[in-house]
Design an enzyme around this catalytic site. Structure first.
Site, PDB file in Angstrom:
ATOM      1  N   CYS A 168       0.845  -1.186   0.000  1.00 37.50           N
ATOM      2  CA  CYS A 168       0.000   0.000   0.000  1.00 37.50           C
ATOM      3  C   CYS A 168       0.887   1.245   0.000  1.00 37.50           C
ATOM      4  CB  CYS A 168      -0.875  -0.035   1.248  1.00 37.50           C
ATOM      5  SG  CYS A 168      -1.904   1.388   1.479  1.00 37.50           S
ATOM      6  N   PRO A 169       0.617   2.214  -0.813  1.00 35.48           N
ATOM      7  CA  PRO A 169      -0.539   2.437  -1.690  1.00 35.48           C
ATOM      8  C   PRO A 169      -0.289   2.062  -3.150  1.00 35.48           C
ATOM      9  CG  PRO A 169       0.641   4.487  -1.524  1.00 35.48           C
ATOM     10  CD  PRO A 169       1.412   3.455  -0.695  1.00 35.48           C
TER      11      PRO A 169
END
Length: 77
Positions: free
Chosen positions: A13-14
């Site tokens: 993430c992200p």
């Protein structure tokens, strides 16, 4: 209708959501993208992305180490 495959295994993430957004920008409405991820947070991030873009999440499948999203491009930005 064509389906583009995007393997984002190993990214955290992200990055899966960012790369999915970029890939969605390169396909035509009606086409689909199959996104493969290993980061468990991508399930939340990509669902939020789809809500934001107005595209359609056709399916989400997962096993012990992978989540696969099938997304239909609905409209151009």
């Amino acid at each position: 209708m064509k389906t583009t495959k995007l393997d984002l295994s190993g990214l955290k993430c992200p990055l899966p959501a960012l790369k999915t957004r970029k890939a969605l920008g390169s396909i035509m409405p009606g086409d689909r993208i199959e996104v493969r991820c290993t980061d468990p947070l991508s399930k939340i991030d990509i669902a939020n992305l789809i809500n934001e873009t107005g595209d359609r999440l056709e399916a989400v499948t997962h096993d012990a180490d992978r989540i696969v999203f099938l997304i239909e491009r609905r409209r151009m930005p």
